[in-house]
Scaffold this motif. Structure first.
Motif, PDB file in Angstrom:
ATOM      1  N   ASN A 101       0.820  -1.208   0.000  1.00 35.74           N
ATOM      2  CA  ASN A 101       0.000   0.000   0.000  1.00 35.74           C
ATOM      3  C   ASN A 101       0.857   1.262   0.000  1.00 35.74           C
ATOM      4  N   THR A 102       1.979   1.224   0.726  1.00 39.83           N
ATOM      5  CA  THR A 102       2.886   2.377   0.738  1.00 39.83           C
ATOM      6  C   THR A 102       3.466   2.620  -0.643  1.00 39.83           C
ATOM      7  N   ALA A 103       3.912   1.539  -1.292  1.00 37.92           N
ATOM      8  CA  ALA A 103       4.501   1.680  -2.625  1.00 37.92           C
ATOM      9  C   ALA A 103       3.470   2.129  -3.652  1.00 37.92           C
ATOM     10  N   LEU A 104       2.305   1.504  -3.634  1.00 37.13           N
ATOM     11  CA  LEU A 104       1.277   1.807  -4.633  1.00 37.13           C
ATOM     12  C   LEU A 104       0.685   3.198  -4.446  1.00 37.13           C
ATOM     13  N   SER A 105       0.283   3.513  -3.224  1.00 40.84           N
ATOM     14  CA  SER A 105      -0.461   4.748  -2.976  1.00 40.84           C
ATOM     15  C   SER A 105       0.417   5.950  -2.690  1.00 40.84           C
ATOM     16  N   GLN A 106       1.360   5.787  -1.777  1.00 41.83           N
ATOM     17  CA  GLN A 106       2.144   6.938  -1.331  1.00 41.83           C
ATOM     18  C   GLN A 106       3.306   7.279  -2.263  1.00 41.83           C
ATOM     19  N   GLN A 107       3.973   6.248  -2.791  1.00 38.87           N
ATOM     20  CA  GLN A 107       5.136   6.516  -3.618  1.00 38.87           C
ATOM     21  C   GLN A 107       4.801   6.650  -5.098  1.00 38.87           C
ATOM     22  N   LEU A 108       4.100   5.654  -5.651  1.00 34.06           N
ATOM     23  CA  LEU A 108       3.876   5.619  -7.093  1.00 34.06           C
ATOM     24  C   LEU A 108       2.545   6.237  -7.518  1.00 34.06           C
ATOM     25  N   ASP A 109       1.555   6.190  -6.652  1.00 33.64           N
ATOM     26  CA  ASP A 109       0.209   6.686  -6.959  1.00 33.64           C
ATOM     27  C   ASP A 109      -0.353   5.974  -8.197  1.00 33.64           C
ATOM     28  N   VAL A 110      -0.345   4.637  -8.146  1.00 31.28           N
ATOM     29  CA  VAL A 110      -0.912   3.829  -9.224  1.00 31.28           C
ATOM     30  C   VAL A 110      -1.883   2.824  -8.609  1.00 31.28           C
ATOM     31  N   SER A 111      -2.806   2.323  -9.427  1.00 27.89           N
ATOM     32  CA  SER A 111      -3.804   1.378  -8.935  1.00 27.89           C
ATOM     33  C   SER A 111      -3.379  -0.069  -9.133  1.00 27.89           C
TER      34      SER A 111
END
Length: 252
Positions: A101-111
Protein backbone atom coordinates in the motif's frame (compact mmCIF):
# COMPACT_ATOMS: atom_id res chain seq x y z
CA UNK A 1 16.24 14.41 18.41
CA UNK A 2 19.53 12.90 17.26
CA UNK A 3 22.42 14.58 15.44
CA UNK A 4 20.66 14.02 12.11
CA UNK A 5 17.91 16.36 13.24
CA UNK A 6 15.24 13.67 13.29
CA UNK A 7 12.55 13.21 15.92
CA UNK A 8 11.78 9.51 15.76
CA UNK A 9 8.21 8.36 16.29
CA UNK A 10 7.11 4.80 16.92
CA UNK A 11 7.15 4.13 13.19
CA UNK A 12 9.41 5.48 10.46
CA UNK A 13 8.51 5.31 6.76
CA UNK A 14 11.44 6.08 4.50
CA UNK A 15 11.41 6.74 0.75
CA UNK A 16 14.52 7.29 -1.35
CA UNK A 17 12.61 8.49 -4.40
CA UNK A 18 14.08 7.85 -7.84
CA UNK A 19 17.71 6.91 -7.16
CA UNK A 20 18.52 7.19 -10.85
CA UNK A 21 18.57 10.93 -10.30
CA UNK A 22 21.39 10.60 -7.75
CA UNK A 23 24.69 10.98 -9.58
CA UNK A 24 26.80 9.27 -6.92
CA UNK A 25 24.74 6.09 -7.37
CA UNK A 26 24.58 6.22 -11.16
CA UNK A 27 28.38 6.35 -11.27
CA UNK A 28 28.63 3.04 -9.34
CA UNK A 29 26.55 0.55 -11.34
CA UNK A 30 28.51 -2.46 -10.03
CA UNK A 31 27.80 -1.93 -6.32
CA UNK A 32 25.56 -4.35 -4.42
CA UNK A 33 21.90 -3.60 -3.76
CA UNK A 34 22.72 -3.12 -0.06
CA UNK A 35 25.48 -0.60 -0.84
CA UNK A 36 23.14 1.13 -3.29
CA UNK A 37 20.40 1.36 -0.66
CA UNK A 38 22.76 2.69 2.03
CA UNK A 39 23.96 5.46 -0.30
CA UNK A 40 20.38 6.32 -1.26
CA UNK A 41 19.34 6.53 2.40
CA UNK A 42 22.30 8.74 3.32
CA UNK A 43 21.58 11.05 0.39
CA UNK A 44 17.91 11.30 1.36
CA UNK A 45 18.77 12.01 4.99
CA UNK A 46 21.03 14.89 3.98
CA UNK A 47 18.25 16.37 1.88
CA UNK A 48 15.71 15.86 4.65
CA UNK A 49 18.05 17.50 7.16
CA UNK A 50 18.22 20.59 4.94
CA UNK A 51 14.44 20.70 4.73
CA UNK A 52 13.96 20.31 8.49
CA UNK A 53 12.01 17.77 10.54
CA UNK A 54 8.25 17.48 10.19
CA UNK A 55 7.59 14.27 12.11
CA UNK A 56 4.41 13.46 14.00
CA UNK A 57 4.33 11.87 17.43
CA UNK A 58 3.74 8.27 16.34
CA UNK A 59 4.77 8.37 12.69
CA UNK A 60 7.72 9.89 10.92
CA UNK A 61 7.92 10.04 7.13
CA UNK A 62 11.23 10.81 5.46
CA UNK A 63 11.27 11.31 1.71
CA UNK A 64 12.66 13.58 -0.93
CA UNK A 65 11.17 15.40 -3.88
CA UNK A 66 11.69 13.32 -7.01
CA UNK A 67 10.29 12.75 -10.51
CA UNK A 68 8.77 9.26 -10.10
CA UNK A 69 5.13 10.27 -10.44
CA UNK A 70 5.96 12.71 -13.21
CA UNK A 71 7.63 9.98 -15.27
CA UNK A 72 4.64 7.69 -14.78
CA UNK A 73 2.26 10.41 -15.94
CA UNK A 74 4.45 11.36 -18.91
CA UNK A 75 4.62 7.80 -20.25
CA UNK A 76 1.23 6.50 -19.13
CA UNK A 77 0.76 3.45 -16.89
CA UNK A 78 -0.25 1.19 -19.80
CA UNK A 79 3.10 1.79 -21.50
CA UNK A 80 5.09 0.89 -18.39
CA UNK A 81 6.13 -2.30 -16.62
CA UNK A 82 6.12 -1.55 -12.90
CA UNK A 83 7.68 -4.22 -10.72
CA UNK A 84 8.00 -4.47 -6.95
CA UNK A 85 10.29 -6.63 -4.86
CA UNK A 86 9.26 -6.85 -1.21
CA UNK A 87 11.88 -7.80 1.37
CA UNK A 88 10.11 -9.19 4.45
CA UNK A 89 11.70 -9.80 7.85
CA UNK A 90 8.90 -12.05 9.14
CA UNK A 91 5.62 -13.70 8.13
CA UNK A 92 3.34 -10.91 9.38
CA UNK A 93 0.88 -10.38 6.53
CA UNK A 94 0.14 -6.86 7.79
CA UNK A 95 3.72 -5.95 6.90
CA UNK A 96 3.15 -7.14 3.33
CA UNK A 97 -0.06 -5.12 3.14
CA UNK A 98 1.67 -2.04 4.55
CA UNK A 99 4.59 -2.42 2.13
CA UNK A 100 2.40 -2.77 -0.97
CA UNK A 101 0.00 0.00 0.00
CA UNK A 102 2.89 2.38 0.74
CA UNK A 103 4.50 1.68 -2.63
CA UNK A 104 1.28 1.81 -4.63
CA UNK A 105 -0.46 4.75 -2.98
CA UNK A 106 2.14 6.94 -1.33
CA UNK A 107 5.14 6.52 -3.62
CA UNK A 108 3.88 5.62 -7.09
CA UNK A 109 0.21 6.69 -6.96
CA UNK A 110 -0.91 3.83 -9.22
CA UNK A 111 -3.80 1.38 -8.93
CA UNK A 112 -1.90 -1.67 -10.21
CA UNK A 113 1.56 -3.01 -10.98
CA UNK A 114 2.89 -5.66 -13.34
CA UNK A 115 4.47 -7.98 -10.79
CA UNK A 116 5.45 -8.46 -7.14
CA UNK A 117 8.25 -10.72 -5.92
CA UNK A 118 8.59 -11.53 -2.21
CA UNK A 119 11.89 -12.23 -0.50
CA UNK A 120 12.23 -13.55 3.05
CA UNK A 121 15.10 -13.36 5.50
CA UNK A 122 17.04 -16.62 5.74
CA UNK A 123 15.26 -18.01 8.80
CA UNK A 124 11.94 -17.91 6.89
CA UNK A 125 13.24 -18.84 3.45
CA UNK A 126 12.08 -22.47 3.53
CA UNK A 127 9.40 -22.28 6.20
CA UNK A 128 6.52 -23.35 3.98
CA UNK A 129 3.85 -22.50 6.56
CA UNK A 130 5.21 -18.96 6.89
CA UNK A 131 5.40 -18.59 3.11
CA UNK A 132 1.82 -19.84 2.71
CA UNK A 133 0.63 -17.28 5.26
CA UNK A 134 2.09 -14.45 3.17
CA UNK A 135 1.09 -16.05 -0.13
CA UNK A 136 -2.60 -16.17 0.78
CA UNK A 137 -2.55 -12.41 1.22
CA UNK A 138 -0.54 -11.87 -1.96
CA UNK A 139 -3.07 -13.91 -3.94
CA UNK A 140 -5.81 -11.46 -2.99
CA UNK A 141 -3.96 -8.67 -4.81
CA UNK A 142 -3.96 -10.73 -8.00
CA UNK A 143 -7.63 -11.58 -7.62
CA UNK A 144 -8.41 -7.87 -7.23
CA UNK A 145 -6.26 -7.15 -10.33
CA UNK A 146 -3.95 -4.90 -8.33
CA UNK A 147 -0.99 -7.14 -9.21
CA UNK A 148 -0.48 -8.96 -12.50
CA UNK A 149 2.04 -11.67 -11.59
CA UNK A 150 3.53 -12.87 -8.32
CA UNK A 151 6.78 -14.62 -7.54
CA UNK A 152 9.23 -15.61 -4.83
CA UNK A 153 12.98 -15.41 -4.33
CA UNK A 154 15.57 -17.75 -2.86
CA UNK A 155 13.63 -20.84 -1.84
CA UNK A 156 14.73 -24.43 -2.29
CA UNK A 157 13.34 -26.23 -5.32
CA UNK A 158 11.29 -28.60 -3.15
CA UNK A 159 9.74 -25.64 -1.30
CA UNK A 160 8.91 -23.90 -4.56
CA UNK A 161 7.29 -27.02 -5.99
CA UNK A 162 5.23 -27.47 -2.82
CA UNK A 163 4.13 -23.82 -2.95
CA UNK A 164 3.26 -24.13 -6.64
CA UNK A 165 1.16 -27.28 -6.11
CA UNK A 166 -0.63 -25.78 -3.10
CA UNK A 167 -1.25 -22.22 -4.30
CA UNK A 168 -4.60 -21.06 -5.61
CA UNK A 169 -2.81 -18.34 -7.60
CA UNK A 170 0.35 -20.00 -8.88
CA UNK A 171 3.70 -18.21 -8.73
CA UNK A 172 4.70 -16.95 -12.18
CA UNK A 173 8.26 -16.04 -11.20
CA UNK A 174 11.10 -17.56 -9.20
CA UNK A 175 14.38 -15.75 -8.50
CA UNK A 176 17.61 -17.60 -7.72
CA UNK A 177 20.63 -15.91 -6.13
CA UNK A 178 23.74 -17.05 -7.96
CA UNK A 179 25.87 -16.11 -4.94
CA UNK A 180 24.43 -19.10 -3.07
CA UNK A 181 23.58 -21.30 -6.06
CA UNK A 182 26.22 -21.01 -8.75
CA UNK A 183 24.30 -23.25 -11.16
CA UNK A 184 20.52 -23.30 -11.55
CA UNK A 185 19.38 -26.92 -11.00
CA UNK A 186 18.40 -28.55 -14.33
CA UNK A 187 15.31 -30.04 -12.68
CA UNK A 188 14.14 -26.55 -11.69
CA UNK A 189 14.81 -25.27 -15.20
CA UNK A 190 12.73 -28.12 -16.60
CA UNK A 191 9.89 -27.50 -14.11
CA UNK A 192 9.76 -23.81 -15.03
CA UNK A 193 9.79 -24.59 -18.75
CA UNK A 194 7.00 -27.18 -18.40
CA UNK A 195 4.81 -24.72 -16.48
CA UNK A 196 5.74 -21.58 -18.46
CA UNK A 197 7.33 -19.90 -15.43
CA UNK A 198 9.90 -17.10 -15.45
CA UNK A 199 13.22 -18.13 -13.91
CA UNK A 200 15.51 -15.20 -13.10
CA UNK A 201 18.84 -14.85 -11.35
CA UNK A 202 19.73 -11.95 -9.06
CA UNK A 203 22.34 -10.73 -6.59
CA UNK A 204 20.21 -9.20 -3.80
CA UNK A 205 20.91 -10.11 -0.20
CA UNK A 206 17.86 -11.44 1.65
CA UNK A 207 19.01 -9.20 4.51
CA UNK A 208 18.82 -6.08 2.35
CA UNK A 209 19.81 -3.73 5.18
CA UNK A 210 21.71 -5.38 8.08
CA UNK A 211 21.11 -4.23 11.66
CA UNK A 212 24.57 -2.75 12.05
CA UNK A 213 24.12 -0.67 8.89
CA UNK A 214 20.83 0.67 10.25
CA UNK A 215 22.47 1.70 13.52
CA UNK A 216 25.38 3.31 11.65
CA UNK A 217 23.03 5.31 9.44
CA UNK A 218 20.41 6.43 11.95
CA UNK A 219 22.61 6.55 15.06
CA UNK A 220 19.91 4.52 16.78
CA UNK A 221 19.01 0.81 16.80
CA UNK A 222 15.87 0.40 14.69
CA UNK A 223 14.09 -2.72 13.46
CA UNK A 224 13.51 -3.01 9.72
CA UNK A 225 9.94 -4.26 9.21
CA UNK A 226 9.99 -4.34 5.42
CA UNK A 227 11.60 -2.84 2.35
CA UNK A 228 10.25 -2.46 -1.18
CA UNK A 229 12.26 -1.80 -4.31
CA UNK A 230 10.30 -0.52 -7.29
CA UNK A 231 11.52 -0.52 -10.87
CA UNK A 232 9.75 1.06 -13.83
CA UNK A 233 10.57 0.09 -17.42
CA UNK A 234 9.15 1.31 -20.72
CA UNK A 235 7.59 -1.86 -22.13
CA UNK A 236 8.32 -1.44 -25.82
CA UNK A 237 12.00 -0.64 -25.28
CA UNK A 238 12.79 -2.35 -21.99
CA UNK A 239 14.41 0.88 -20.75
CA UNK A 240 14.64 1.40 -16.99
CA UNK A 241 13.45 4.93 -16.20
CA UNK A 242 12.87 4.83 -12.44
CA UNK A 243 14.18 2.85 -9.49
CA UNK A 244 13.78 3.44 -5.78
CA UNK A 245 13.16 2.07 -2.31
CA UNK A 246 10.54 2.43 0.41
CA UNK A 247 11.27 1.11 3.90
CA UNK A 248 9.54 0.85 7.26
CA UNK A 249 11.34 0.90 10.62
CA UNK A 250 10.14 0.62 14.20
CA UNK A 251 11.84 1.42 17.49
CA UNK A 252 13.55 -1.51 19.19
Amino acid sequence: MNSLGINYGEKLIFSTGNIMSINDIIKKPSQSSTQELIEAINFTLKENFKNGDSGEQHLKVISRVDDTRQKIQENGVDALKIGLKVFLTNDNEENLKDALNTALSQQLDVSNVSDVIVSFKKQTTDDLDAIKKIWRHLESYVEKKVVGEIGIADVEESTFRSLYNWAKVKPNIIQINLATCCVVPPTLQAFCKENDLKLFTHSDSSDILPSQSITDIFEKPLDLQWAVRYTIHIKCRGVLITKGYCLCFSLK
